[in-house]
Design a protein around this motif. Structure first.
Motif, PDB file in Angstrom:
ATOM      1  N   ILE A  45       0.841  -1.197   0.000  1.00 27.90           N
ATOM      2  CA  ILE A  45       0.000   0.000   0.000  1.00 27.90           C
ATOM      3  C   ILE A  45       0.878   1.251   0.000  1.00 27.90           C
ATOM      4  CG2 ILE A  45      -1.904  -1.162   1.187  1.00 27.90           C
ATOM      5  CD1 ILE A  45      -1.046   0.243   3.767  1.00 27.90           C
ATOM      6  N   ILE A  58      -3.806   2.571  -3.295  1.00 28.86           N
ATOM      7  CA  ILE A  58      -3.326   1.372  -3.976  1.00 28.86           C
ATOM      8  C   ILE A  58      -2.223   1.807  -4.938  1.00 28.86           C
ATOM      9  CG2 ILE A  58      -3.913  -0.587  -5.435  1.00 28.86           C
ATOM     10  CD1 ILE A  58      -5.270  -0.588  -2.671  1.00 28.86           C
ATOM     11  N   GLN A  72      -5.943  -4.944 -10.211  1.00 29.75           N
ATOM     12  CA  GLN A  72      -6.688  -3.692 -10.267  1.00 29.75           C
ATOM     13  C   GLN A  72      -7.629  -3.739 -11.460  1.00 29.75           C
ATOM     14  OE1 GLN A  72      -4.587   0.017  -9.255  1.00 29.75           O
ATOM     15  NE2 GLN A  72      -2.673  -1.151  -9.110  1.00 29.75           N
ATOM     16  N   ARG A 119     -11.008  -2.362  -3.168  1.00 30.47           N
ATOM     17  CA  ARG A 119     -10.235  -2.139  -1.948  1.00 30.47           C
ATOM     18  C   ARG A 119     -10.777  -3.037  -0.843  1.00 30.47           C
ATOM     19  NH1 ARG A 119      -7.445   2.984  -1.106  1.00 30.47           N
ATOM     20  NH2 ARG A 119      -7.974   2.734   1.093  1.00 30.47           N
ATOM     21  N   CYS A 120      -9.882  -3.449   0.052  1.00 27.92           N
ATOM     22  CA  CYS A 120     -10.282  -4.315   1.167  1.00 27.92           C
ATOM     23  C   CYS A 120      -9.783  -3.716   2.473  1.00 27.92           C
ATOM     24  CB  CYS A 120      -9.756  -5.728   0.966  1.00 27.92           C
ATOM     25  SG  CYS A 120     -10.439  -6.572  -0.481  1.00 27.92           S
ATOM     26  N   ASP A 121     -10.210  -2.479   2.744  1.00 30.17           N
ATOM     27  CA  ASP A 121      -9.742  -1.750   3.923  1.00 30.17           C
ATOM     28  C   ASP A 121      -9.939  -2.529   5.217  1.00 30.17           C
ATOM     29  OD1 ASP A 121      -9.732   1.530   2.899  1.00 30.17           O
ATOM     30  OD2 ASP A 121     -10.784   0.021   1.709  1.00 30.17           O
ATOM     31  N   CYS A 151      -8.939  -8.481  -3.907  1.00 33.99           N
ATOM     32  CA  CYS A 151      -8.464  -7.320  -3.146  1.00 33.99           C
ATOM     33  C   CYS A 151      -7.301  -6.642  -3.874  1.00 33.99           C
ATOM     34  CB  CYS A 151      -8.015  -7.750  -1.755  1.00 33.99           C
ATOM     35  SG  CYS A 151      -9.342  -8.370  -0.695  1.00 33.99           S
ATOM     36  N   GLN A 152      -7.406  -5.345  -4.029  1.00 32.87           N
ATOM     37  CA  GLN A 152      -6.389  -4.590  -4.757  1.00 32.87           C
ATOM     38  C   GLN A 152      -5.079  -4.450  -3.984  1.00 32.87           C
ATOM     39  OE1 GLN A 152      -8.435  -0.907  -5.524  1.00 32.87           O
ATOM     40  NE2 GLN A 152      -9.594  -1.743  -7.261  1.00 32.87           N
ATOM     41  N   GLU A 153      -5.106  -4.645  -2.674  1.00 35.98           N
ATOM     42  CA  GLU A 153      -3.899  -4.530  -1.854  1.00 35.98           C
ATOM     43  C   GLU A 153      -2.943  -5.699  -2.049  1.00 35.98           C
ATOM     44  OE1 GLU A 153      -7.293  -2.515   0.322  1.00 35.98           O
ATOM     45  OE2 GLU A 153      -6.977  -4.340  -0.855  1.00 35.98           O
TER      46      GLU A 153
END
Length: 677
Positions: free
Chosen positions: A201, A212, A219, A225-227, A237-239
């Motif tokens: 991140i 991201i 992506q 997003r997976c905050d 999840c983009q992370e």
């Protein structure tokens, strides 16, 4: 100085006419050097990367301690025990698990932690700042917490814990699979969860809490997003940077890697059969868990074991001889020779074994500690530390000894005879005698490791010409360098930390030091001392570099400039008439203040490790202190040479026994008094 010019220092190297038989260096030998004791569950050692050379030690219950350069005691940096789960048993994997510092910590004072939240067990990735908002502070502000990310944990184990900034400036987070055994729910392969993954991140944002980074592999369409640790089933999840990890407890970047291609060495803890090390050097890779454990198929499914679909570990090992859990270390890129360049250190938690994997792939057992290996750590200079569950932090260093002329890591009995310019050396490795004609009457013996092969070279300084002459033990050639004036006192030593001794002089007439640094070929000039001072340069702050230092007989005070931070330190230790005899008598890597008092034959040693005083009645008036590591245990021994009868008297630090030997004549100059490792 004949002329302060690098051109004047260009060494004239000529080939010797005969073979000198210098000895063969011992194979690379690592030594455990105690750094700190009495801690509570230390699980990480970090440097701040701000040039301060401070060392931070993370304790699992939430307290972070900070050590100033050269200090043996610490202060509280920040106490997060009120925020994190308190580990209840030795095997409890929860608590404060990770710490790293922002690349711009020196100016913004930001640092980042990974902990299990009290009451929920949730993994929290949080940002804090120091109390001053910059790196000058030695305390963190607990009220400055900014939570970046939370990840629920279904079980108490396999939390991962490591956080680290890559060479690209982004924050990487290693997450375990969520715990229990065999990854129930196949979380490590589920791209809708952050568990069992390496994450990346961008923390340089406040709204949202993080960004991201460009280049993250997942992506666009079908991602989110997976905050809070997850997203809807079927969405990625983009992370996520890579997937398929079981419990990457300790991992590290190869500091030689580039921002365009970070290289991460991940020690992934296995289940019941294999421990593995993976190389993550491309985004989006799948490292196999729970389909594979190391290089073997688990049969756990749900996907078939098709090797081409996964990235195999660089290497793995089995659970034999009590081994159970890998602890990852670092690829060594330091300059002090503590490991060969490019070697990777790692250990096993259960057995206490520490290994080194060379750049060519060979694996060597370095140590078998009688305690658990919980973590490795690294300071700003790239030197490596190891922590244990028994509250001990050790530093891993390369074994060295003063006046080691044959490469066996023990100090040899050696003298230089000015009357005929001959060196007489009793090799401790094989009890053979070596004689070498090298020097004239009036020359000053200046033994040192001038070629960096871990063997001390025969060398002399000729005041009449300002020439240095040395026989390189690595190849038998003779080096000649012009550096100095007749009045100068030669003080060779490793002032720049490259494991090669530098040409250095103290000029009493003006109190100036002139040091030609082998690492950069630069000249360092420092005004420090009076005409009556005795130069006693050595590594007093434990950073692997010699500190400029003098002892002043008129007041019995030691004056030094710490190479680690440039601070001037003054210590009163000794009286007029004493002979300074510094050495590392307690084996902590820091030279201790020590004097020999001829009037009563007593040694007075101030130990740097615990500030205690050691007294040793050993010697008489006329004796010459010859401090060295004669028994090869990593601690200097109290020793003297008696010119009246050419005898040596040594107290072995390894077992407190004494030995004596006849070696030399009246008028000989004992070599150990002139060389310090």
């Amino acid at each position: 100085m004949k002329k302060l010019s690098i051109l004047m220092i260009a060494a004239l190297t000529i080939f010797a006419a005969t073979a000198f038989g210098q000895g063969v260096p011992a194979p690379f030998t690592s030594r455990i050097q105690n750094f700190a004791t009495g801690l509570s569950r230390p699980i990480l050692v970090r440097g701040a990367g701000d040039g301060s050379k401070r060392i931070f030690v993370v304790q699992q219950a939430g307290l972070i301690r900070v050590y100033q350069p050269g200090a043996s005691t610490s202060t509280d940096f920040i106490n997060l025990s009120s925020k994190c789960v308190q580990p209840g048993s030795t095997g409890d994997e929860r608590g404060l698990l990770g710490l790293t510092f922002h690349p711009n910590f020196a100016t913004n004072g930001k640092f980042y932690v990974n902990y299990n939240q009290v009451g929920t067990n949730t993994t929290v990735i949080a940002e804090y700042t120091t109390t001053t908002g910059n790196g000058n502070s030695n305390t963190g502000n607990i009220n400055s917490e900014r939570i970046l990310m939370t990840i629920p944990q279904p079980f108490s184990n396999h939390n991962g814990g490591m956080v680290e900034f890559g060479p690209d400036g982004f924050l990487y987070i290693g997450m375990g699979d969520g715990g229990s055994a065999n990854d129930p729910g196949n979380r490590a392969q589920n791209r809708s969860l952050l568990l069992g993954k390496m994450l990346r991140i961008d923390v340089n944002s406040t709204s949202p809490a993080y960004l991201i980074p460009p280049g993250n592999p997942f992506q666009g369409a079908g991602t989110a997003r997976c905050d809070n640790g997850s997203t809807t089933a079927g969405t990625t999840c983009q992370e996520i940077y890579s997937i398929g990890l079981r419990n990457p407890w300790r991992w590290s970047f190869d500091s030689a890697s580039r921002a365009s291609q970070p290289i991460i060495w991940v020690a992934d803890v296995g289940q019941g059969s294999r421990e593995e090390v993976n190389i993550i050097d491309v985004p989006g890779g799948n490292y196999g868990w729970r389909i594979y454990e190391g290089s073997i198929c688990t049969g756990l499914g749900p996907d078939p074991c098709i090797a081409a679909n996964y990235i195999a570990p660089l290497f793995d090992y089995t659970h034999t001889a009590g081994r159970c859990s890998i602890t990852g270390g670092y690829v060594y890129r330091g300059s002090q020779g503590s490991f060969p360049d490019g070697a990777y250190s790692y250990g096993d938690y259960c057995t206490g074994e520490i290994w080194m994997r060379s750049g060519s792939g060979g694996i060597t057992l370095l140590h078998d500690l009688p305690r658990t290996v919980t973590s490795f750590g690294q300071d700003e200079d790239g030197e490596v530390y190891v922590t244990s569950g028994s509250g001990i932090v050790d530093k891993l260093v390369r074994a060295r000894a003063s006046a080691d002329m044959d490469g066996d890591l023990k100090t040899d009995l050696a003298v230089y005879r000015p009357s005929n310019g001959v060196w007489y050396i009793a090799n401790s490795s094989n009890n053979t005698v070596r004689t070498q004609q090298f020097g004239f009457a009036g020359d000053i013996p200046i033994p040192g490791d001038f070629d960096g092969d871990n063997i001390v070279d025969i060398a002399v300084y000729r005041p009449s010409t300002g020439y240095w002459y040395y026989i390189k033990s690595s190849d038998g050639t003779v080096g000649i360098s012009i550096w100095g004036l007749p009045e100068d006192i030669p003080v060779p030593g490793d002032y720049d930390g490259d494991a090669i001794d530098d040409l250095a002089l103290f000029r009493p007439s003006n109190g100036v030091w002139y040091i030609y640094q082998s690492k950069t070929n630069d000249v360092r000039i420092a005004s420090f001392g009076l005409s009556t001072d005795v130069p006693v340069a050595a590594d007093y702050d434990g950073d692997g570099k010699f500190d400029i230092s003098v002892w002043r007989p008129s007041n019995g005070a030691w004056y030094r400039i710490n190479s680690s931070n440039g601070q001037v330190v003054i210590n009163g230790w000794g009286t007029n008439g004493d002979v300074p005899a510094p050495g590392d008598f307690d084996g902590d890597g820091r030279t201790d203040l020590a004097v020999f008092r001829p009037s009563n034959g007593v040694w007075y040693i101030f130990r740097s490790s615990n500030s205690t005083i050691q007294y040793a009645g050993w010697g008489t008036a006329g004796d010459i202190p010859t401090v060295g590591d004669y028994d090869g245990d990593g601690r200097d021994d109290v020793a003297i040479y008696r010119p009246s009868n050419g005898s040596w008297w040594v107290i072995r630090s390894s077992n407190s026994t004494a030995f004596s030997a006849s070696w030399g004549l009246s008028g000989d100059i004992p070599v150990p008094m002139l060389d310090r490792p």
